[in-house]
Design a protein around this motif. Structure first.
Motif: not given
Length: 368
Positions: A138-157
């Motif tokens: 979450a600390v790292c995600m804070s950095m990425l989000n400030e730069k417009g980088i988004q990560i998302g995951t769904h259950i494919s199967e």
């Protein structure tokens, strides 16, 4: 034992499932990163169990930031995150401490550490420690989000039940949507079928696995290295550290075996002055380096090994064959909780690469 990972920033993991606490240390984090506490709380909530499809062990999972952050901003010193263990029942494991659970780390840990390992709840090998990984991510995600980088995951199967794919033409909106869902599935009918399958597995004291599908948007071209520190290598290294992960594929992955080069190649074009590719079979990566397209990969998560059905095992004290019925509180499926751990570990790896490319100036507004 090496519990530290990373090149330009490092992540160290500590604690045991039934110990007093678990935690993580992020070293090398640049100063001036504002920690998004709301984001951290949201990510921790997505990892928590709920209802009949998860374990009955409920923890508060409130990360304490005990160093490296002042007034919500990183200081440039090691960021230490601590999570207290409160709801433990070590007695559930006393009778099986020398009867290794099939497909768990019990036996290999016993051999590797000469019998001095903590067997309660899997000790240091427990999925419980992914709570600390999620907090660090979450600390790292804070950095990425400030730069417009988004990560998302769904259950494919899950157990042969399929969700619809990401809409490649609207990935940012799709990521925003899936990141708000506790059970990360787009198709409501598929979601209900998956939940019902998990409940049926729980009722029969069994478990299920599945496949997670991850998308990353906003990563510029030119990030990464060839050979041993490629983006694929480092992501795979990080994700394979998660106990339930048994397979990873990038882009079209194993489906490349069904293609010709003319089908598998991603043609380059200029669009609005920027280079992009018409297809994305390679998952946004060429030569181990980002090409500016979304990073795409899928992760296979095995069924939870701790099940209530009687199974064959051995008694390490008597050196005889025996049987085991596992007691305690266990997930009939971890895949819906694992998705945020995959996001967290991916965020760490991408931050490591970006800081390696731009150094501290990246966090202060350089680079992107």
């Amino acid at each position: 034992m090496n519990n530290t990972f990373g090149n330009h920033i490092t992540l160290t993991l500590f604690g045991e499932s039934h110990g007093s606490a678990i935690g993580a240390v992020l070293d090398g984090m640049p100063a001036g990163i504002r920690i998004d506490e709301e984001l951290m709380g949201h990510m921790m909530n997505l990892r928590k169990p709920y209802g009949a499809i998860s374990t009955g062990r409920i923890e508060k999972d409130l990360p304490e930031i005990i160093s490296g952050v002042k007034n919500g901003v990183t200081e440039g010193t090691p960021v230490t995150l601590l999570i207290r263990n409160e709801n433990v029942r070590s007695a559930d494991y006393e009778s099986i401490s020398l009867k290794p659970r099939p497909s768990h780390a019990d036996y290999t840990a016993h051999v590797r550490y000469n019998g001095f390992e903590d067997a309660s709840g899997g000790g240091h090998f427990s999925g419980r420690l992914t709570a600390a990984l999620t907090a660090a991510g979450a600390v790292c995600m804070s950095m990425l989000n400030e730069k417009g980088i988004q990560i998302g995951t769904h259950i494919s199967e899950l157990y042969g039940i399929h969700d619809r794919d990401f809409d490649e033409n609207n990935l940012e909106e799709e990521i925003a949507l899936i990141n708000q869902k506790v059970f990360p599935v787009f198709d409501e009918a598929a979601e209900e079928k998956m939940k019902e399958a998990i409940k049926e597995a729980a009722a029969s004291q069994d478990s299920l696995g599945g496949i997670l599908d991850t998308a990353v948007t906003g990563m510029e071209a030119g990030i990464g290295d060839p050979w041993f520190d490629s983006v694929e290598s480092m992501l795979a290294h990080a994700l394979f550290s998660l106990g339930g992960v048994k397979g990873i594929e990038f882009g079209s992955g194993f489906d490349f075996a069904k293609m010709k080069g003319s089908e598998a190649n991603d043609p380059f074009v200029y669009e609005n002055g920027k280079v992009r590719t018409l297809t994305n079979h390679n998952g946004g990566l060429n030569g181990g380096i980002t090409n500016g397209m979304p990073i795409r990969f899928r992760t296979a998560v095995k069924p939870t090994p701790s099940i209530g059905i009687v199974q064959k095992t051995v008694d390490l004290s008597s050196k005889e064959n025996t049987e085991i019925r596992i007691q305690g509180r266990h997930d009939p499926a971890i895949i819906h909780r694992a998705r945020i751990v995959v996001d967290a570990m991916s965020a760490f790896v991408l931050c490591d690469f970006l800081i390696g490319r731009y150094g501290n100036v990246w966090s202060a507004g350089g680079g992107k």
